[in-house]
Design an enzyme around this catalytic site. Structure first.
Site, PDB file in Angstrom:
ATOM      1  N   HIS A 263       6.562  33.883 -65.828  1.00 22.18           N
ATOM      2  CA  HIS A 263       7.098  32.684 -66.463  1.00 22.18           C
ATOM      3  C   HIS A 263       7.594  31.678 -65.429  1.00 22.18           C
ATOM      4  CE1 HIS A 263       6.480  33.648 -70.535  1.00 22.18           C
ATOM      5  NE2 HIS A 263       7.395  34.582 -70.645  1.00 22.18           N
TER       6      HIS A 263
ATOM      7  N   ARG B 160      -2.695  24.531 -80.459  1.00 20.97           N
ATOM      8  CA  ARG B 160      -2.468  25.965 -80.661  1.00 20.97           C
ATOM      9  C   ARG B 160      -1.344  26.157 -81.687  1.00 20.97           C
ATOM     10  NH1 ARG B 160      -2.749  25.041 -75.049  1.00 20.97           N
ATOM     11  NH2 ARG B 160      -4.554  25.986 -74.019  1.00 20.97           N
TER      12      ARG B 160
ATOM     13  N   ARG C 274      -6.208  24.604 -84.296  1.00 19.92           N
ATOM     14  CA  ARG C 274      -6.702  25.987 -84.409  1.00 19.92           C
ATOM     15  C   ARG C 274      -5.759  26.782 -85.295  1.00 19.92           C
ATOM     16  NH1 ARG C 274      -7.060  29.273 -78.931  1.00 19.92           N
ATOM     17  NH2 ARG C 274      -4.798  29.345 -79.193  1.00 19.92           N
TER      18      ARG C 274
ATOM     19  N   GLU D  70     -16.069  32.475 -78.713  1.00 17.66           N
ATOM     20  CA  GLU D  70     -15.375  33.125 -77.596  1.00 17.66           C
ATOM     21  C   GLU D  70     -15.695  34.615 -77.507  1.00 17.66           C
ATOM     22  OE1 GLU D  70     -11.147  32.558 -78.203  1.00 17.66           O
ATOM     23  OE2 GLU D  70     -11.437  32.513 -80.366  1.00 17.66           O
TER      24      GLU D  70
ATOM     25  N   ASN E  50     -12.193  31.312 -71.794  1.00 12.63           N
ATOM     26  CA  ASN E  50     -11.309  32.345 -71.239  1.00 12.63           C
ATOM     27  C   ASN E  50     -11.690  33.721 -71.779  1.00 12.63           C
ATOM     28  OD1 ASN E  50     -10.114  30.035 -70.321  1.00 12.63           O
ATOM     29  ND2 ASN E  50      -8.200  30.291 -71.416  1.00 12.63           N
ATOM     30  N   ASP E  51     -11.681  33.855 -73.113  1.00  7.65           N
ATOM     31  CA  ASP E  51     -12.050  35.138 -73.713  1.00  7.65           C
ATOM     32  C   ASP E  51     -13.541  35.415 -73.565  1.00  7.65           C
ATOM     33  OD1 ASP E  51      -9.740  36.429 -74.564  1.00  7.65           O
ATOM     34  OD2 ASP E  51      -9.575  35.209 -76.367  1.00  7.65           O
TER      35      ASP E  51
ATOM     36  N   ARG F   4      -9.216  39.402 -67.230  1.00  5.17           N
ATOM     37  CA  ARG F   4      -8.997  38.366 -66.219  1.00  5.17           C
ATOM     38  C   ARG F   4      -7.583  38.390 -65.660  1.00  5.17           C
ATOM     39  NH1 ARG F   4      -7.141  33.285 -68.584  1.00  5.17           N
ATOM     40  NH2 ARG F   4      -6.596  33.614 -70.750  1.00  5.17           N
TER      41      ARG F   4
ATOM     42  N   CYS G 176     -13.224  24.257 -74.721  1.00  5.18           N
ATOM     43  CA  CYS G 176     -11.768  24.051 -74.672  1.00  5.18           C
ATOM     44  C   CYS G 176     -11.057  25.080 -73.792  1.00  5.18           C
ATOM     45  CB  CYS G 176     -11.167  24.089 -76.085  1.00  5.18           C
ATOM     46  SG  CYS G 176     -11.302  25.693 -76.906  1.00  5.18           S
TER      47      CYS G 176
END
Length: 542
Positions: A188, A295, A331, A429, A452-453, A463, A500
Site C-alpha cells: 500500500h 470499477r 463495470r 479477460e 491483466n487477467d 503476475r 482497458c
C-alpha cells in the site's frame, strides 16, 4: 559513491538529503490477569479509538491523495472490525487469562502469518496491513496512540518499510522520495507513492544501521536505483533528467482539447480508468474522451454493508452528470480474488483467482446483481452510460445476464421509472472468452479486453509472484494473438473492441494495437496526454 538497487514503485527522479524513519519498538510482555472481562473491555476501547483514528486518516488521505488512496484506510477499518480477528483476541484473553496487549500482538502475528504464507504477492502484502492495525491497537492500549513524524525540510525518507498510516501522516511537501529496505511494488505504501506522485524505490535491502541521516542521495525511480553520496556527474545527470520530465509534463498540457488521431487520420477513443467518483477531477483535467472503466466494486469495498440502490444511483448519476454526455462505461461488481468483502460471507477458497468471483457471484446472488442493475438503469437517464460485465467465459452466461437485464428493465417500466439507453458489453479477460469471441460478439455492443487477467490466465503465471518475473511476458506472442483474434471477431460482427488493462498504457505496443484495429484505449488519467502524444506521432498505413 554507493549504488543500491531495488524495485521501482513510482518512476520519477529526486535529489536531496536522507532522513531515516525508524519505528519505536513496542516490547509486549505477557502478563497473567485475574480480570479477563476487564482486559476485553480495554481491548474494545482501544479498538474503538483505532477506528476513530483510521477514520481521520481516511479523511486526511481523501483530501490529499483522493478516494483510491484513501480506500486503504477503509480496508483497515474492515480488518479491524473482522469478527474472526476480534474473536481470536477475546478468546485468548478469556482462555489463557493474558493481558490485552499480548493477545492483540499474538492474534495479529497469527493472521499476518496466514497472509504471508499465500502465493499471491498482493495477498502477501496484506500481512503488513494486519500488523499495522494490531500495532495501532497496542499503541492505544499502552497510551501511545499518536505517531507523529516531522522533518525540518524536504528529505528522501529511508525506512525498513512504511505502513500506509505512516506514509499518509508524513508532510507531503517535505517528502522528496521514499526508499524502503523491504516491501514490494504491491504494498500500500507503493500504491500511495504512485497516487501522491512521489518517487519511490522498494526492496533495496539497504542497511539502516549505517550512518545515513543527512547524507546526500539521488533516487532514480525509473531504474530503481539509489545513489548514496552521488558524484557530481551523477547529480548533474539526475537534475537534468528531472528538469526534462517536468518540461515534458508542461508540453503535454498543450495537447488538452486536441484530437487523438494518427498522422494518417485514424481516430482513437482515449478513455480513463477510475475507481471512485472523486477520480473524475483527474479525468477532466487530463481531457479523456470518457471513462472506459469505472470499477464499481469500490462502492462495496468502502461500505460495512451492501450499498443500497439509492446509494449506488447517487454515485453513478454524479459520474454521468460530471462527464457531460461523454461515454461512461461502468463495470458491474468485480470482487473475489484479491478483493474480499467481509459482509459477503464468501467461503474460503484454495485458489480465489479462479474461484467464485465477478460475474459468477452476481449470477449466484441475483438479488445483489439486480439491485446494481436497477441503480445503473435509473442512472442511464442522466448521461451516456454503457454497462460492462467482467470475467465472462461463455455465451450461456451472457444469455443469462441479458435475461436478468430484461427483468430489471421491465420492473422499472412497470414502476414508471425513467431510463435512458445503455449499451451492454463484456470484458474479454479469459482465454475461453477469446476462443468464443466470434459467438459472443453477436450478443453484445462492445468488447473491452482486460489484459491483466488475460495475460496471467494465458501464461498460467500469477503476475504478482515475483519469483516468476523471468517467465512473465506481457508481450508474449500468445497474448498479442489473443488480442488480435478478439478485435477481428468484434469487427466481423460490427462491434467495437477496446483495451482497458495495463497494456493499454504500454507505449511499446501502441502502434501494434492501432495496426490491429483496436478502437479504444482506457488508461489511468495521468497517462492520457502522454498516450495522445504517442498516437498523434504514429502512421499506421505503409
Amino acid at each position: 559513491m554507493e549504488i543500491i538497487k531495488g524495485k521501482s514503485a513510482f518512476a520519477a527522479i529526486a535529489v536531496g538529503k536522507i532522513a531515516v524513519y525508524k519505528k519505536e519498538d513496542q516490547p509486549i510482555k505477557r502478563r497473567r490477569t485475574e480480570d479477563p472481562e476487564g482486559e476485553i473491555a480495554r481491548f474494545r476501547k482501544a479498538k474503538e479509538e483505532a477506528a476513530d483514528q483510521l477514520q481521520k486518516l481516511y479523511e486526511k488521505a481523501l483530501r490529499e491523495v483522493g478516494e483510491a488512496g484513501a480506500m486503504i484506510f477503509k480496508a483497515h477499518q474492515m480488518m479491524l472490525d473482522d469478527g474472526e480477528y476480534q474473536d481470536c483476541v477475546q478468546h485468548m484473553i478469556q482462555t489463557r487469562k493474558v493481558n490485552a496487549e499480548y493477545a492483540v500482538g499474538t492474534a495479529g502475528e497469527h493472521f499476518a502469518n496466514i497472509f504471508a504464507a499465500m502465493d499471491d504477492a498482493y495477498m502477501k502484502e496484506r500481512a503488513a496491513d494486519i500488523k499495522d492495525i494490531s500495532e495501532r491497537v497496542i499503541r492505544n492500549l499502552i497510551g501511545k496512540g499518536r505517531q507523529d513524524r516531522d522533518f525540518t525540510g524536504p528529505v528522501i525518507v529511508v525506512a525498513d518499510d512504511l505502513a500506509p498510516s505512516e506514509t499518509v501522516q508524513l508532510d507531503k511537501d517535505k517528502v522528496l522520495a521514499f526508499v524502503t529496505s523491504r516491501g514490494s511494488v504491491y504494498s500500500h505504501t507503493a500504491i500511495l507513492a504512485r497516487t501522491m506522485n512521489i518517487p519511490a524505490i522498494v526492496n533495496t535491502g539497504i542497511d539502516l544501521e549505517q550512518d545515513l541521516d543527512g547524507k546526500e542521495a539521488a533516487v532514480d525511480g525509473v531504474r530503481g536505483i539509489l545513489y548514496l553520496d552521488p558524484t557530481l556527474e551523477v547529480l548533474e545527470e539526475m537534475k537534468k533528467r528531472r528538469e526534462e520530465e517536468q518540461q515534458k509534463k508542461e508540453l503535454l498540457l498543450e495537447l488538452r482539447g486536441k484530437e487523438t488521431v494518427t498522422l494518417d487520420g485514424k481516430r482513437i477513443k482515449l478513455y480513463a480508468n477510475i475507481g471512485s467518483v472523486s477520480d473524475i477531477a483527474g479525468v477532466l483535467k487530463n481531457d479523456a474522451s470518457g471513462i472506459g472503466l469505472f470499477r464499481s466494486e469500490f462502492l462495496y469495498l468502502e461500505k460495512k454493508d451492501y450499498p443500497t440502490e439509492d446509494e449506488q444511483l447517487a454515485a453513478y448519476k454524479t459520474v454521468l452528470e460530471n462527464m457531460g454526455g461523454k461515454k461512461v462505461i461502468i463495470r458491474t461488481l468485480d470482487i473475489g480474488a484479491d478483493k474480499q468483502i467481509d459482509y459477503f460471507h464468501m467461503e474460503k477458497e484454495e485458489n480465489p483467482a479462479m474461484g467464485c468471483r465477478a460475474i459468477r457471484i452476481c449470477l449466484e446472488r441475483k438479488d445483489i446483481f439486480k439491485t446494481q442493475l436497477r441503480a445503473l438503469y435509473r442512472a442511464s437517464a442522466f448521461g451516456n452510460l454503457s454497462i460492462m460485465f467482467p470475467m465472462i467465459i461463455s455465451a450461456k452466461e451472457v444469455d443469462e445476464i441479458l435475461e436478468i437485464v430484461e427483468e430489471v428493465k421491465n420492473e422499472l417500466r412497470e414502476e414508471g421509472i425513467a431510463m435512458g439507453e445503455a449499451e451492454l458489453g463484456i470484458m474479454i479477460e479469459t482465454p475461453a472468452a477469446v476462443m468464443v469471441s466470434d459467438e459472443l460478439a453477436k450478443k453484445v455492443d462492445f468488447f473491452s479486453i482486460g489484459t491483466n487477467d488475460l495475460t496471467q490466465y494465458t501464461l498460467a503465471i500469477d503476475r504478482g509472484n515475483a519469483k516468476l518475473d523471468r517467465y512473465y511476458d506481457a508481450h508474449h506472442p500468445a497474448v498479442l494473438r489473443m488480442i488480435q483474434m478478439t478485435v477481428e471477431n468484434a469487427h466481423k460482427h460490427g462491434i467495437r473492441a477496446g483495451i482497458c488493462g495495463e497494456l493499454a498504457s504500454d507505449m511499446e505496443l501502441t502502434e501494434t494495437f492501432l495496426a490491429m484495429g483496436v478502437d479504444e484505449l482506457s488508461v489511468a488519467p495521468s497517462y492520457i496526454l502522454g498516450l495522445r502524444k504517442k498516437i498523434r506521432e504514429i502512421k499506421i498505413k505503409a
